[in-house]
Design an enzyme around this catalytic site. Structure first.
Site, mmCIF file in Angstrom:
data_model
loop_
_atom_site.group_PDB
_atom_site.id
_atom_site.type_symbol
_atom_site.label_atom_id
_atom_site.label_comp_id
_atom_site.label_asym_id
_atom_site.label_seq_id
_atom_site.Cartn_x
_atom_site.Cartn_y
_atom_site.Cartn_z
ATOM 1 N N LYS A 28 0.817 -1.219 0.000
ATOM 2 C CA LYS A 28 0.000 0.000 0.000
ATOM 3 C C LYS A 28 0.846 1.262 0.000
ATOM 4 C CE LYS A 28 -3.345 -2.784 -0.134
ATOM 5 N NZ LYS A 28 -2.791 -4.009 0.440
ATOM 6 N N TYR A 46 -11.130 -16.426 2.528
ATOM 7 C CA TYR A 46 -10.289 -15.241 2.720
ATOM 8 C C TYR A 46 -9.782 -15.217 4.158
ATOM 9 C CZ TYR A 46 -8.760 -10.575 3.777
ATOM 10 O OH TYR A 46 -7.987 -9.525 4.206
ATOM 11 N N TYR A 49 -2.267 -13.535 2.712
ATOM 12 C CA TYR A 49 -1.897 -13.156 1.343
ATOM 13 C C TYR A 49 -0.661 -13.897 0.825
ATOM 14 C CZ TYR A 49 -4.999 -9.202 2.365
ATOM 15 O OH TYR A 49 -6.072 -8.436 2.704
HETATM 16 N N1 PLP Z 1 -0.419 -8.898 0.025
HETATM 17 C C1 PLP Z 1 -0.613 -8.159 1.134
HETATM 18 C C2 PLP Z 1 0.345 -8.299 2.250
HETATM 19 C C3 PLP Z 1 -1.703 -7.282 1.230
HETATM 20 O O1 PLP Z 1 -1.872 -6.550 2.345
HETATM 21 C C4 PLP Z 1 -2.605 -7.190 0.142
HETATM 22 C C5 PLP Z 1 -3.775 -6.305 0.270
HETATM 23 O O2 PLP Z 1 -4.906 -6.634 0.054
HETATM 24 C C6 PLP Z 1 -2.368 -7.975 -1.013
HETATM 25 C C7 PLP Z 1 -1.266 -8.806 -1.024
HETATM 26 C C8 PLP Z 1 -3.249 -7.936 -2.218
HETATM 27 O O3 PLP Z 1 -3.131 -6.728 -2.907
HETATM 28 P P1 PLP Z 1 -4.383 -6.060 -3.625
HETATM 29 O O4 PLP Z 1 -5.415 -5.833 -2.564
HETATM 30 O O5 PLP Z 1 -3.880 -4.831 -4.246
HETATM 31 O O6 PLP Z 1 -4.914 -7.043 -4.632
#
Ligand code: PLP
Length: 341
Positions: A49, A270, A296
């Protein structure tokens, strides 16, 4: 090059480092490198971010806003980085912290990202339920509250994604990778990236499509909703391409085939890891001391390892985009408890 078209407020240490994952490469028989956006910032452990917020914060400052208002899960990396960016530029932040999943742990709403937000003087508003990238009442109320107090809020959606400037950070990432490739004398045929709210992958798709040599951007879904993720990435990629073209940048056509979403590693839901997610997190940690999280990056590294083992990358080079997330690990200690130790 996008710096010339849009104002940008430096928040990170870019370019983020790229290095080869030597032991993992040897195990998989595939050359795997990592681009470390998890260590790309001095702001409260950073993450993907920060790269996106550089463009949104510049816009907020130009508009005379004094408060960033956003939304995410209780253990959102995004809301923690919004709070960090606000602190670093002298703004306030309000972040709606919703419950997007059931993870039965007494410290889930106390440690990790939410703890860092509290330490940085943020204003987390606990409440709300369910993952959604659409606008929410709770978020609208937080914006109203800031206005009622005489503040000037700047609205940032979940993941800084469905925002006109949301895709710029990772479109620019593509230029950064190309520059590093030149310096290193390598080419990455495949980029593997975790995808959820969509602007990370969408930005990459647009940024890499503008380059002469084509490559695959492989999004490993983490939202556990392939159709929703595909919709989000497609919309943001098209919007980002349009925005860049409107300022005189290169117009790229985003084809359906450019948006690759792999749904196989996102379950059971999720924010909830499978046994295979946990095994992959352990592999990356034991072999490379590279920390990934159960929400993630644990899922994207699982995807990379499994796809490599199944022969998807034979004779090719893979770049793993590490987007952060390790601060949430504290809230998941139960997933790693070992009765023997
Ligand atoms: N990896 C991490 C650590 C994240 O905080 C996020 C956020 O959602 C993502 C991957 C995925 O990115 P995006 O939301 O831009 O698809």
């Amino acid at each position: 090059a996008l710096d010339k078209l849009f104002p940008r407020k430096t928040l990170g240490f870019f370019p983020s480092p790229i290095h080869k994952l030597e032991r993992l490469s040897a195990m998989l028989g595939v050359e795997v490198w990592a681009k470390r956006d998890d260590v790309s910032s001095g702001l409260a452990f950073g993450g993907n971010k920060i790269r996106k917020l550089e463009w949104l914060v510049a816009d907020a400052l130009a508009k005379g806003c004094d408060t960033l208002v956003s939304i995410g899960n209780i253990q959102s990396n995004h809301t923690r980085q919004v709070c960090a960016a606000a602190a670093a530029v002298g703004m306030k932040s309000y972040t709606v912290q919703e419950t997007w999943l059931e993870w039965d742990d007494p410290v889930y709403d106390k440690v990790g990202n939410i703890l860092l937000t509290r330490i940085m003087g943020g204003n987390p508003i606990m409440g709300g339920y369910g993952y959604s990238t659409t606008e929410k009442d709770t978020w609208a109320r937080a914006l109203e509250e800031v206005r009622a107090k005489g503040g000037k809020p700047y609205a940032i959606p979940a993941g800084a994604s469905d925002h006109p400037l949301g895709g710029l950070g990772y479109a620019n990432f593509a230029d950064e990778v190309a520059m590093q490739e030149q310096q290193l004398g390598v080419f990455f045929d495949n980029i593997v990236v975790a995808t959820c709210t969509g602007s990370t992958q969408a930005g990459m798709v647009v940024g890499f499509a503008a380059q002469e040599k084509r490559r695959r951007v492989i999004g490993i879904d983490t939202a556990d909703d392939e159709a929703m993720t595909r919709r989000a990435v497609t919309k943001i990629a098209n919007d980002t391409s349009e925005l860049i073209a409107s300022k005189g940048g290169k117009r790229v056509i985003v084809r359906d085939a450019d948006i690759e979403i792999i749904p196989d590693y996102s379950g059971p839901a999720y924010g909830l890891p499978s046994e295979q997610t946990i095994a992959a997190i352990r592999t990356a940690a034991e072999m490379e001391a590279m920390l990934t999280d159960p929400v993630y990056e644990g899922k994207s590294i699982d995807g990379l390892i499994d796809m490599a083992k199944k022969g998807h990358f034979k004779g090719q080079r893979v770049l793993y985009a590490h987007l952060g997330g390790a601060p949430a690990l504290n809230a998941y200690y139960k997933a790693f408890e070992d009765p023997e130790n």
